[in-house]
Design a protein around this motif. Structure first.
Motif, PDB file in Angstrom:
ATOM      1  N   PHE A  23       0.551  -1.281  -0.131  1.00 41.44           N
ATOM      2  CA  PHE A  23      -0.240  -0.141  -0.048  1.00 41.44           C
ATOM      3  C   PHE A  23       1.353   1.788  -0.161  1.00 41.44           C
ATOM      4  N   THR A  27       1.647   4.172  -2.898  1.00 41.12           N
ATOM      5  CA  THR A  27       1.353   5.614  -1.874  1.00 41.12           C
ATOM      6  C   THR A  27       2.114   6.533  -1.976  1.00 41.12           C
ATOM      7  N   VAL A  31       2.021   9.596  -5.020  1.00 43.32           N
ATOM      8  CA  VAL A  31       1.968  11.115  -4.371  1.00 43.32           C
ATOM      9  C   VAL A  31       3.193  12.299  -4.970  1.00 43.32           C
ATOM     10  N   VAL A  38       1.924  18.881 -10.589  1.00 44.46           N
ATOM     11  CA  VAL A  38       2.333  20.629  -9.898  1.00 44.46           C
ATOM     12  C   VAL A  38       3.178  21.425 -10.379  1.00 44.46           C
ATOM     13  N   LEU A  39       4.495  20.313  -9.962  1.00 43.22           N
ATOM     14  CA  LEU A  39       5.936  21.685  -9.353  1.00 43.22           C
ATOM     15  C   LEU A  39       6.320  22.019 -10.809  1.00 43.22           C
TER      16      LEU A  39
ATOM     17  N   MET B   3      -8.160   2.515   2.554  1.00 44.13           N
ATOM     18  CA  MET B   3      -7.336   2.426   1.936  1.00 44.13           C
ATOM     19  C   MET B   3      -6.987   3.495   0.855  1.00 44.13           C
ATOM     20  N   ARG B   6      -7.132   7.176   2.634  1.00 40.80           N
ATOM     21  CA  ARG B   6      -5.996   7.783   3.445  1.00 40.80           C
ATOM     22  C   ARG B   6      -5.523   7.571   1.793  1.00 40.80           C
ATOM     23  N   LEU B   7      -5.581   7.405   0.751  1.00 35.45           N
ATOM     24  CA  LEU B   7      -4.642   8.057  -0.505  1.00 35.45           C
ATOM     25  C   LEU B   7      -4.727   9.279  -0.769  1.00 35.45           C
ATOM     26  N   VAL B  10      -3.540  11.805   1.539  1.00 33.98           N
ATOM     27  CA  VAL B  10      -1.938  11.844   1.480  1.00 33.98           C
ATOM     28  C   VAL B  10      -1.746  12.520  -0.067  1.00 33.98           C
ATOM     29  N   VAL B  11      -2.027  12.687  -0.941  1.00 29.34           N
ATOM     30  CA  VAL B  11      -2.300  13.640  -2.079  1.00 29.34           C
ATOM     31  C   VAL B  11      -2.769  15.074  -2.262  1.00 29.34           C
ATOM     32  N   ALA B  14       0.550  16.710  -0.453  1.00 29.95           N
ATOM     33  CA  ALA B  14       1.523  16.655  -1.149  1.00 29.95           C
ATOM     34  C   ALA B  14       1.298  17.862  -1.568  1.00 29.95           C
ATOM     35  N   LEU B  15       0.108  18.879  -2.516  1.00 33.34           N
ATOM     36  CA  LEU B  15      -0.308  19.495  -3.259  1.00 33.34           C
ATOM     37  C   LEU B  15      -0.373  20.518  -2.479  1.00 33.34           C
ATOM     38  N   SER B  18       3.270  21.696  -1.414  1.00 36.40           N
ATOM     39  CA  SER B  18       4.474  21.918  -3.237  1.00 36.40           C
ATOM     40  C   SER B  18       4.342  23.444  -3.330  1.00 36.40           C
ATOM     41  N   SER B  20       3.364  24.921  -5.036  1.00 41.12           N
ATOM     42  CA  SER B  20       3.240  25.562  -7.105  1.00 41.12           C
ATOM     43  C   SER B  20       1.728  26.679  -6.653  1.00 41.12           C
TER      44      SER B  20
END
Lengths: 173, 162
Positions: A23, A27, A31, A38-39, B3, B6-7, B10-11, B14-15, B18, B20
């Motif tokens: 998992f 993940t 990510v 995005v960057l 699951m 949670r995924l 996390v994304v 991260a966004l 970042s 941006s």
């Protein structure tokens, strides 16, 4: 009639740690991909208008002038005396003008007959002329500059005769 | 928490982290434009000319002849210029062409590197560039009496208005 609901067979049992590792691997990849998208797409793409034009110029180097009016006279019993007129040409600061007498051979090849000197007269002794018969002599301007030495074309020429029969002497031809 | 939940979480984190510019949600408002709005592009032009051409007086080794070139900008926005290395100098052995700035009515000792874009210049300005043709101190005797034409290409490009 009562229908029995059949449940699908259970998959093979897996270790809990193995399932967790799989998992987090998926993940992490997701990510990372999201972050790159995005960057990487945030910057604007600049475009420049550009134009060029050209200018033409030219440059030239000085032509060193040779001496003029080379003449030959007998001097003493065996020697000859050469004299000439210095060229009218202004030298840059730090430059020294000298003259060198040369024998002119086939194809215009020159051989130095006397060392360079700043005077406009030169006495040539028979030992300086190795060729029997008539030798063609000329004089060149030599300018010693800080980083280089330039030599001019030859002046007008004079002929001198060397004769072994009479204890080798030179005479103006 | 499943699951999938949670995924997604996390994304989203991260966004957010970042930083941006494309991940912003903007406040916006709109207003009606004029009946016939005009949208047009700007223009950009650079003209090069000799103020004083390089003198053609013959040179001794170690001597330099200097001319002044002018680069004039017209149009919109700020701009930059670039002076390329001179071409066509090979016919005169030992000839080099270099550039310096011009200020206060005279050439300065500040070199302009060939092939490098200048600092950004204000809109509509003119720049004078000193062009120095030098016969190297070690030029060989064979260079006597020879000459060479040369070409200097000056380029310009636009920059943003501010």
């Amino acid at each position: 009639m009562h229908r029995t609901r059949r449940t699908p067979p259970s998959p093979l049992p897996r270790d809990r740690a193995t399932r967790a590792a799989a998992f987090w691997t998926r993940t992490t990849v997701a990510v990372a991909a999201a972050a790159l998208l995005v960057l990487g797409g945030g910057g604007a793409a600049w475009a420049w208008w550009a134009i060029s034009g050209s200018l033409n110029g030219s440059a030239s180097a000085v032509q060193l002038l040779p001496p003029t009016g080379l003449g030959c006279t007998e001097s003493g019993l065996l020697n000859i005396r050469l004299s000439w007129t210095a060229p009218v040409q202004t030298l840059p600061a730090g430059a020294t003008r000298q003259y060198v007498v040369v024998a002119v051979g086939a194809g215009g090849a020159t051989t130095e007959v006397s060392a360079a000197d700043t005077t406009t007269v030169r006495t040539i002794a028979p030992g300086a002329i190795t060729q029997d018969g008539t030798t063609t002599l000329a004089v060149q301007t030599r300018v010693v500059l800080p980083g280089t030495t330039w030599t001019s074309a030859v002046s007008n020429t004079v002929g001198v005769d060397r004769n072994w029969l009479f204890l080798y002497y030179l005479e103006c031809a | 928490m499943s699951m999938r939940t949670r995924l997604v979480a996390v994304v989203v984190v991260a966004l957010l982290l970042s930083g941006s510019a494309t991940a912003y949600a903007a406040w916006s408002r709109s207003a009606a434009m004029a009946a016939t709005p005009n949208v047009r592009s700007g223009n950009f032009a650079v003209a090069v000319s000799w103020v004083t051409p390089v003198p053609t007086t013959a040179m001794w080794p170690g001597e330099t002849r200097t001319g002044v070139a002018r680069v004039a900008h017209t149009g919109h926005g700020r701009w930059q210029y670039l002076v390329a290395s001179a071409t066509g100098t090979a016919s005169l052995s030992g000839l080099t062409v270099t550039y310096t700035t011009f200020s206060g009515g005279a050439c300065t000792a500040t070199a302009i590197p060939a092939g490098a874009w200048s600092a950004v210049q204000p809109n509509g300005t003119t720049v004078d560039i000193c062009v120095h043709a030098t016969l190297g101190a070690g030029a060989p005797s064979a260079a006597q009496g020879t000459s060479s034409g040369f070409t200097v290409v000056i380029s310009g490009r636009n920059q943003s208005t501010s």
